[in-house]
Design an enzyme around this catalytic site. Sequence first.
Site, PDB file in Angstrom:
ATOM      1  N   SER A  76      -2.192   7.835  13.301  1.00 60.01           N
ATOM      2  CA  SER A  76      -3.388   7.763  12.470  1.00 60.01           C
ATOM      3  C   SER A  76      -3.117   6.984  11.189  1.00 60.01           C
ATOM      4  CB  SER A  76      -3.879   9.167  12.130  1.00 60.01           C
ATOM      5  OG  SER A  76      -5.018   9.116  11.295  1.00 60.01           O
ATOM      6  N   ARG A 111      -9.748  15.767  15.181  1.00 58.64           N
ATOM      7  CA  ARG A 111      -8.535  16.509  14.801  1.00 58.64           C
ATOM      8  C   ARG A 111      -8.817  17.512  13.698  1.00 58.64           C
ATOM      9  NH1 ARG A 111      -4.905  12.420  12.512  1.00 58.64           N
ATOM     10  NH2 ARG A 111      -3.505  14.159  12.130  1.00 58.64           N
ATOM     11  N   LYS A 159      -4.158   2.357  10.696  1.00 62.47           N
ATOM     12  CA  LYS A 159      -4.961   1.781   9.615  1.00 62.47           C
ATOM     13  C   LYS A 159      -4.141   0.789   8.806  1.00 62.47           C
ATOM     14  CE  LYS A 159      -6.152   5.887   7.952  1.00 62.47           C
ATOM     15  NZ  LYS A 159      -5.929   6.906   8.984  1.00 62.47           N
ATOM     16  N   LYS A 160      -2.876   1.128   8.574  1.00 63.09           N
ATOM     17  CA  LYS A 160      -2.037   0.254   7.755  1.00 63.09           C
ATOM     18  C   LYS A 160      -1.703  -1.041   8.488  1.00 63.09           C
ATOM     19  CE  LYS A 160      -2.147   3.351   4.606  1.00 63.09           C
ATOM     20  NZ  LYS A 160      -3.108   3.172   3.498  1.00 63.09           N
ATOM     21  N   THR A 220      -9.246  11.122  -0.389  1.00 61.43           N
ATOM     22  CA  THR A 220      -9.497  10.115  -1.420  1.00 61.43           C
ATOM     23  C   THR A 220     -10.934   9.602  -1.351  1.00 61.43           C
ATOM     24  OG1 THR A 220      -7.176   9.439  -1.435  1.00 61.43           O
ATOM     25  CG2 THR A 220      -8.769   7.860  -2.298  1.00 61.43           C
ATOM     26  N   ASP A 269       0.843  -1.197   0.000  1.00 63.46           N
ATOM     27  CA  ASP A 269       0.000   0.000   0.000  1.00 63.46           C
ATOM     28  C   ASP A 269       0.873   1.240   0.000  1.00 63.46           C
ATOM     29  OD1 ASP A 269      -2.249   1.578   0.016  1.00 63.46           O
ATOM     30  OD2 ASP A 269      -2.827   1.127   2.078  1.00 63.46           O
ATOM     31  N   LYS A 270       0.220   2.376  -0.197  1.00 58.50           N
ATOM     32  CA  LYS A 270       0.849   3.694  -0.173  1.00 58.50           C
ATOM     33  C   LYS A 270      -0.068   4.644   0.568  1.00 58.50           C
ATOM     34  CE  LYS A 270       0.367   7.927  -2.242  1.00 58.50           C
ATOM     35  NZ  LYS A 270      -0.922   8.679  -2.349  1.00 58.50           N
ATOM     36  N   HIS A 271       0.524   5.642   1.214  1.00 59.20           N
ATOM     37  CA  HIS A 271      -0.286   6.658   1.890  1.00 59.20           C
ATOM     38  C   HIS A 271       0.371   8.019   1.723  1.00 59.20           C
ATOM     39  CE1 HIS A 271      -3.343   8.014   4.760  1.00 59.20           C
ATOM     40  NE2 HIS A 271      -2.427   8.892   5.136  1.00 59.20           N
ATOM     41  N   SER A 272      -0.468   9.046   1.567  1.00 57.83           N
ATOM     42  CA  SER A 272       0.008  10.428   1.461  1.00 57.83           C
ATOM     43  C   SER A 272      -0.413  11.216   2.678  1.00 57.83           C
ATOM     44  CB  SER A 272      -0.574  11.078   0.201  1.00 57.83           C
ATOM     45  OG  SER A 272      -0.327  12.482   0.208  1.00 57.83           O
TER      46      SER A 272
END
Length: 435
Positions: free
Chosen positions: A183, A168, A187-188, A120, A80-83
């Site tokens: 945060s 937040r 999730k990951k 997203t 996976d990827k996260h920004s």
Amino acid sequence: MIPQEIIRRKRDGGTLHVADIDAFIAALARDELAESQIGAFAMAVWYSGMTREETVALTLAMARSGDMLSWSGIDRPIADKHSTGGIGDNVSLMLAPIAAACGLAVPMISGRGLGHTGGTLDKLESIPGYGITPHASHFRKVVDEVGCAIIGQTGTLAPADGKLYAVRDVTSTVDSVPLITASILSKKLAAGLETLVLDVKIGNGAFMTSLEEAETLARSLVEVANGAGVKTSALITDMNQPLADAAGNVVELRNCLDFLKGAKVGTRLETVVLAFAAEMLTQAGIAETLVEAEAKAREALSSGKAAELFARMVHALGGPADLLDHPDKYLVAAPVQKPVLTSSDGWLAACDARAIGMSVIDLGGGRRHPQDKIDHRVGFSDILPLGTRVSKGDRIATVHAADEASAERAAADLAANYRIGDAAPVLPSVIVTRI
């Protein structure tokens, strides 16, 4: 456990015990805390920070507050990827199907807009019928059969994070390294990943405005994730202007469809998408080098396989089967569209990307309060990149608005946002560094 004592200790700069963090997060997940207590805890962390050990404990507590997914039986690497969030950052929408087309399984747990940045999930909810909270068994089925699925946090996946995340957003505690780290990674970790790539934004449109801040966050994320057993790296990328040529929900989704059809070749957006695809493929062992990995990603795009998988993912999660072929049937346009024109000749030298994000919110495309409904239609499209030569009266963007008054206001704000220079500006690389 007395919540106010935990809040007081952190407010006063103390170090919380793992047991205290576990108890506070468990109470949060069970809805035993008032929203004021959640906000006070977030603000105390924002002011006082957390040690690495506290951050790990917070991350694990939030990950374990619900179900922990397992991908046994799927014979592809789980990646996976996260920004950290930016303006016009719709990378995940294209990256997930590209990576899946190259042999990865991508169970992507994404978020809504946070602060001035787009989300997203908000973009995907522009698609009629798209289900962002499928049952875990259906989520697994889509990942197994399609190769990727982009969803939100279900009620059983890191539920404590979902509740803290919403508070937040409206308490000015978004830009806290421990809270961002926990945060993202909760999730990951709950999603059962094997590898992870992180996009840490830097610039006036990012939560981290300096390289030092961005590197601090990137190292926190990488160290905590690797310490939890997920092979992780990070790229720091530039966010001093919108990444895509659109900012908003429907307009960014249209941008995604155009990208998958090959219409965004040579853009900053393409550079970032392919860089992250290459990182994901090399981390997972699909390719030996970044050059080989990027070539595989380009082939997935040019062959149409990535577009096909995006369409299959949308349909599998409840959206229309023919979105790519007939987007106008499903993506509702704003009733007012107004060009933003330049007032002088010169070069687009600089802009305030954060202000563009706030303009989208002012149009109705983001939230001021957790319960606010979004107008998915509004935003900006056709945004010219910095470094473009313009003449007086040229269009630099198009406003999509619900009415004439808000269109006029947004157009004036955007035009005033851009600085037009006499010479071509020297712009930073979109990929700043790797951690």
